[in-house]
Design an enzyme around this catalytic site. Structure first.
Site, PDB file in Angstrom:
ATOM      1  N   LEU A 142       0.823  -1.209   0.000  1.00 32.48           N
ATOM      2  CA  LEU A 142       0.000   0.000   0.000  1.00 32.48           C
ATOM      3  C   LEU A 142       0.858   1.260   0.000  1.00 32.48           C
ATOM      4  O   LEU A 142       2.040   1.221   0.370  1.00 32.48           O
ATOM      5  CB  LEU A 142      -0.934  -0.025   1.209  1.00 32.48           C
ATOM      6  CG  LEU A 142      -1.816  -1.283   1.285  1.00 32.48           C
ATOM      7  CD1 LEU A 142      -2.389  -1.476   2.671  1.00 32.48           C
ATOM      8  CD2 LEU A 142      -2.922  -1.206   0.246  1.00 32.48           C
ATOM      9  N   PRO A 143       0.280   2.405  -0.392  1.00 37.42           N
ATOM     10  CA  PRO A 143       1.094   3.616  -0.572  1.00 37.42           C
ATOM     11  C   PRO A 143       1.647   4.252   0.698  1.00 37.42           C
ATOM     12  O   PRO A 143       2.778   4.731   0.706  1.00 37.42           O
ATOM     13  CB  PRO A 143       0.127   4.581  -1.276  1.00 37.42           C
ATOM     14  CG  PRO A 143      -0.925   3.721  -1.881  1.00 37.42           C
ATOM     15  CD  PRO A 143      -1.072   2.570  -0.953  1.00 37.42           C
ATOM     16  N   THR A 173       5.827   0.786   2.501  1.00 37.95           N
ATOM     17  CA  THR A 173       6.845   1.573   3.198  1.00 37.95           C
ATOM     18  C   THR A 173       6.111   2.615   4.038  1.00 37.95           C
ATOM     19  O   THR A 173       5.499   3.541   3.496  1.00 37.95           O
ATOM     20  CB  THR A 173       7.799   2.265   2.219  1.00 37.95           C
ATOM     21  OG1 THR A 173       8.455   1.266   1.429  1.00 37.95           O
ATOM     22  CG2 THR A 173       8.845   3.075   2.966  1.00 37.95           C
ATOM     23  N   LYS A 248      14.343   0.314   5.334  1.00 35.01           N
ATOM     24  CA  LYS A 248      13.824   0.805   4.047  1.00 35.01           C
ATOM     25  C   LYS A 248      13.913   2.320   3.940  1.00 35.01           C
ATOM     26  O   LYS A 248      14.296   2.870   2.897  1.00 35.01           O
ATOM     27  CB  LYS A 248      12.375   0.343   3.870  1.00 35.01           C
ATOM     28  CG  LYS A 248      11.701   0.871   2.597  1.00 35.01           C
ATOM     29  CD  LYS A 248      12.430   0.444   1.339  1.00 35.01           C
ATOM     30  CE  LYS A 248      11.856   1.124   0.077  1.00 35.01           C
ATOM     31  NZ  LYS A 248      10.496   0.705  -0.222  1.00 35.01           N
ATOM     32  N   LYS A 323       7.042  11.080   0.196  1.00 33.41           N
ATOM     33  CA  LYS A 323       6.503  10.512   1.439  1.00 33.41           C
ATOM     34  C   LYS A 323       7.582   9.778   2.220  1.00 33.41           C
ATOM     35  O   LYS A 323       7.719   9.956   3.446  1.00 33.41           O
ATOM     36  CB  LYS A 323       5.334   9.580   1.105  1.00 33.41           C
ATOM     37  CG  LYS A 323       4.679   8.887   2.281  1.00 33.41           C
ATOM     38  CD  LYS A 323       5.228   7.464   2.512  1.00 33.41           C
ATOM     39  CE  LYS A 323       4.957   6.575   1.327  1.00 33.41           C
ATOM     40  NZ  LYS A 323       5.445   5.183   1.569  1.00 33.41           N
TER      41      LYS A 323
END
Length: 375
Positions: A142-143, A173, A248, A323
């Protein structure tokens, strides 16, 4: 029992059951029979996790998730999928996946499907409106943090109907604290949540060459690795839940810095009269070599099959990179870590996002910088 026998007879003949009424008949008449079969077959959650053909729920079929889901199918895993974009679901349905109408439906139960899988290996597929499907192995891609919160804990979220013993793998992430929160909420309902964000880009997702950074309990990592190996070439246990996300966001901060540096270098070299392919060749045999120059070069035409040669379409969006850099800056503030280049990269990508580049691949930093020359 006649409803059960008729249904199984259809399964043995390789046909699919599509109507809710058929499933209702089976559900009413097969509880005792199914329970006995399940006991006899030791049809427990741990065994299904270990199965090389276990059904997998997959939520999030974007540029990365779609390829990841397809690689699971190539490795023999039937899928039950959900995405908010209908075209993404229809595309993968044509390749054999079952669709769900919500994340909660991905985690809900259809008793006969498990029973038929035990006896025949058959899969009961349906449209989202007709039947509810079941799996105890779910992957989400998912975003952002809010999407993960909604998918897991929203009104139609996974945790509302998840089975005890389920393994939930989130490859989004997001903020490490959100991963830790989801792990706590999952434990309350008897499920295990792990974070497993990925690196490698769209081509690596397509070719099952991703690197997974996993934050999970030690006892869960073996099961997690078994499924992630179907989608990647490197699966690294980073520690407890949240450490995968930590790795990450550090990786993506460096990636952004190196992409901007590559874009600046290529732009300068071209202005000095160098052919971009020649310059890239020199960089990649010299000390300036990096992933952004060698594998994902931001100059159109230098490499085939990368977003820069496709008008910066596909790939990893600028808005998503912005983001992730924001997550890195939040972490840097919380830990009092100096990240001057990370901060400047965040500012540049924020400017790009607000200048019409949000939907373009993050390598469009080259295009953005080049256009600044004209102002």
């Amino acid at each position: 029992m006649c409803g059960t026998i008729a249904a199984l007879d259809l399964c043995f003949r390789g046909q699919r059951l599509w109507t809710m009424s058929s499933l209702n008949i089976v559900a009413r008449n097969s509880k005792v029979f199914a329970a006995q079969i399940c006991r006899n077959q030791q049809f427990g959650a741990s065994n299904r996790h270990a199965s090389s053909s276990a059904k997998v729920g997959f939520v999030g079929l974007g540029n990365m998730g779609g390829h990841m889901a397809r690689n699971l199918m190539k490795n023999g895993h039937p899928l039950i999928v959900f995405d908010t974009v209908p075209d993404s679901m229809q595309a993968i349905k044509k390749e054999g996946a079952t669709l769900a109408s919500s994340p909660q439906e991905v985690a809900s139960t259809v008793l006969l499907e498990q029973l038929a899988s035990v006896l025949t290996g058959a899969t009961l597929a349906s449209s989202p409106q007709e039947v509810a499907s079941q799996t105890n192995l779910i992957i989400t891609m998912l975003p952002a943090s809010q999407h993960v919160l909604d998918v897991y804990t929203g009104s139609s979220g996974i945790l509302g109907s998840v089975q005890k013993g389920s393994l939930l793998i989130d490859s989004s992430t997001i903020d490490p604290s959100v991963s830790q929160q989801m792990a706590e909420e999952s434990t309350k309902v008897g499920a295990t949540f792990v974070d497993a964000p990925v690196s490698g880009g769209v081509n690596a997702a397509r070719d099952a060459g991703l690197t997974f950074m996993v934050g999970s309990p030690d006892q869960s990592f073996g099961k997690v690795k078994e499924i992630l190996d179907k989608m990647g070439k490197n699966v690294v246990h980073c520690g407890s839940v949240g450490t995968g996300q930590a790795a990450k966001i550090c990786n993506n901060m460096l990636l952004a810095i190196s992409m901007i540096g590559t874009a600046e270098t290529m732009n300068l070299g071209m202005k000095l009269g160098l052919d971009p392919k020649l310059l890239a060749k020199i960089l990649n045999m010299s000390s300036g070599r990096c992933w952004s120059s060698e594998v994902y070069n931001p100059v159109p035409g230098v490499l085939d099959g990368v977003p820069s040669s496709n008008d910066y379409q596909g790939g990893f969006g600028t808005a998503l990179m912005t983001k992730d850099l924001g997550l890195a800056q939040n972490a840097a503030t919380a830990t009092q870590s100096p990240t001057p280049l990370g901060s400047l990269s965040h500012q540049l990508y924020r400017l790009m996002t607000n200048s019409g580049y949000a939907g373009k691949d993050f390598s469009s930093a080259f295009q953005f910088l080049k256009q600044q020359d004209k102002k």
